[in-house]
Design an enzyme around this catalytic site. Structure first.
Site, PDB file in Angstrom:
ATOM      1  N   GLY A  71       0.429  -1.138  -0.204  1.00  0.00           N
ATOM      2  CA  GLY A  71       0.076   0.489   0.180  1.00  0.00           C
ATOM      3  C   GLY A  71       0.553   1.469  -0.010  1.00  0.00           C
ATOM      4  O   GLY A  71       1.892   1.039   0.864  1.00  0.00           O
ATOM      5  N   GLN A  76       2.837   9.274   1.268  1.00  0.00           N
ATOM      6  CA  GLN A  76       4.736   8.943   0.899  1.00  0.00           C
ATOM      7  C   GLN A  76       5.135   9.315   0.000  1.00  0.00           C
ATOM      8  O   GLN A  76       6.340   8.848   0.187  1.00  0.00           O
ATOM      9  CB  GLN A  76       4.300   7.840   1.913  1.00  0.00           C
ATOM     10  N   CYS A 118       5.466  -0.661   7.585  1.00  0.00           N
ATOM     11  CA  CYS A 118       5.354   0.985   7.252  1.00  0.00           C
ATOM     12  C   CYS A 118       6.637   1.413   5.800  1.00  0.00           C
ATOM     13  O   CYS A 118       7.702   1.756   6.380  1.00  0.00           O
ATOM     14  CB  CYS A 118       4.885   2.307   7.623  1.00  0.00           C
ATOM     15  N   LEU A 119       6.556   2.038   4.683  1.00  0.00           N
ATOM     16  CA  LEU A 119       7.650   1.817   3.615  1.00  0.00           C
ATOM     17  C   LEU A 119       8.310   3.260   4.181  1.00  0.00           C
ATOM     18  O   LEU A 119       9.129   3.230   3.872  1.00  0.00           O
ATOM     19  CB  LEU A 119       7.082   2.268   2.301  1.00  0.00           C
ATOM     20  N   HIS A 160      -4.864   1.094   7.476  1.00  0.00           N
ATOM     21  CA  HIS A 160      -2.955   2.225   7.502  1.00  0.00           C
ATOM     22  C   HIS A 160      -3.116   2.881   6.641  1.00  0.00           C
ATOM     23  O   HIS A 160      -2.840   3.900   6.650  1.00  0.00           O
ATOM     24  CB  HIS A 160      -2.174   0.632   6.718  1.00  0.00           C
ATOM     25  N   GLU A 161      -3.785   2.880   5.154  1.00  0.00           N
ATOM     26  CA  GLU A 161      -3.867   3.769   3.833  1.00  0.00           C
ATOM     27  C   GLU A 161      -4.595   5.068   4.239  1.00  0.00           C
ATOM     28  O   GLU A 161      -3.714   6.681   4.264  1.00  0.00           O
ATOM     29  CB  GLU A 161      -4.167   3.171   2.860  1.00  0.00           C
ATOM     30  N   HIS A 164      -2.672   7.251   6.934  1.00  0.00           N
ATOM     31  CA  HIS A 164      -1.911   7.732   6.187  1.00  0.00           C
ATOM     32  C   HIS A 164      -2.776   9.206   5.911  1.00  0.00           C
ATOM     33  O   HIS A 164      -1.975   9.747   6.175  1.00  0.00           O
ATOM     34  CB  HIS A 164      -1.733   7.207   5.281  1.00  0.00           C
TER      35      HIS A 164
HETATM   36 ZN   LIG Z   1       2.617   3.322   6.039  1.00  0.00          ZN
END
Ligand SMILES: [Zn+2]
Length: 195
Positions: A71, A76, A118-119, A160-161, A164
């Protein structure tokens, strides 16, 4: 902006639109890391539904696959907008690609405690309780509303997204001790120039 797709063989003074080939080379965005304030502020609603948004979605998928994520939310990649892409198959199934503009969770059910990463916080993971099932209402790149249901990992990815897009990171769902430990380690990495 460098663009590999336009090789300047003819020194044309006027730009003529060439027909789009099937899949133009995608832009791979660098992922914004924890510490950048853009990750902790809510994104602006998507208002323009056009080809630019479609391009952005494809670039985000490419960036997400390149980073081996499931995701990716617009903040991000440095864009403070309510826009995200999700693919829990990691690009294995084109039909699993989900684009979410202005998404909202309209229904949630059950609880699953699972490890999450998380990226934007590479190298750190933590257990987060998420709903087992969620229903998300969102718009597609054309602005059309749709509803999608997710279970387990997909439900987790949606939550999660959407977090964000509200400026919330998974760290905020961790216990204070674990959260502070990760923050301290990141601070140390920053000091060493490794973040
Ligand atoms: Zn994330």
């Amino acid at each position: 902006m460098p663009d590999k797709s336009t090789s300047s063989k003819a020194n044309a003074a006027t730009t003529t639109e060439t027909p789009q080939v099937s899949s133009p080379p995608r832009k791979i965005y660098p992922i914004v890391k924890y510490g950048d304030p853009i990750l902790e502020k809510p994104g602006a609603p998507v208002a323009k539904f056009n080809s630019e948004l479609e391009e952005l979605a494809e670039d985000m998928f490419a960036s997400m696959y390149a980073a081996q994520g499931v995701g990716l939310a617009a903040p991000q990649i440095g864009k403070s907008m309510r826009f995200a892409v999700v693919d829990v198959t990691g690009g294995k199934n084109p039909e699993a690609k989900i684009i979410l503009a202005n998404p909202e969770v309209t229904h949630a059910e059950g609880e699953v405690r699972e490890e999450e990463g998380c990226l934007s916080i590479p190298g750190f993971r933590g257990y987060v309780i998420r709903p087992q099932f969620v229903t998300v209402k969102a718009q597609n790149v054309k602005g059309e509303f749709f509803e999608i249901r997710g279970e387990n990992m997909l439900a987790r990815a949606f939550c999660h997204e959407i977090d964000h897009l509200n400026g919330i990171l998974f760290l905020q769902h961790l216990g204070m001790l674990k959260r502070d430990l990760i923050k301290r380690k990141i601070k140390k990495l920053k000091k060493q120039g490794e973040w």
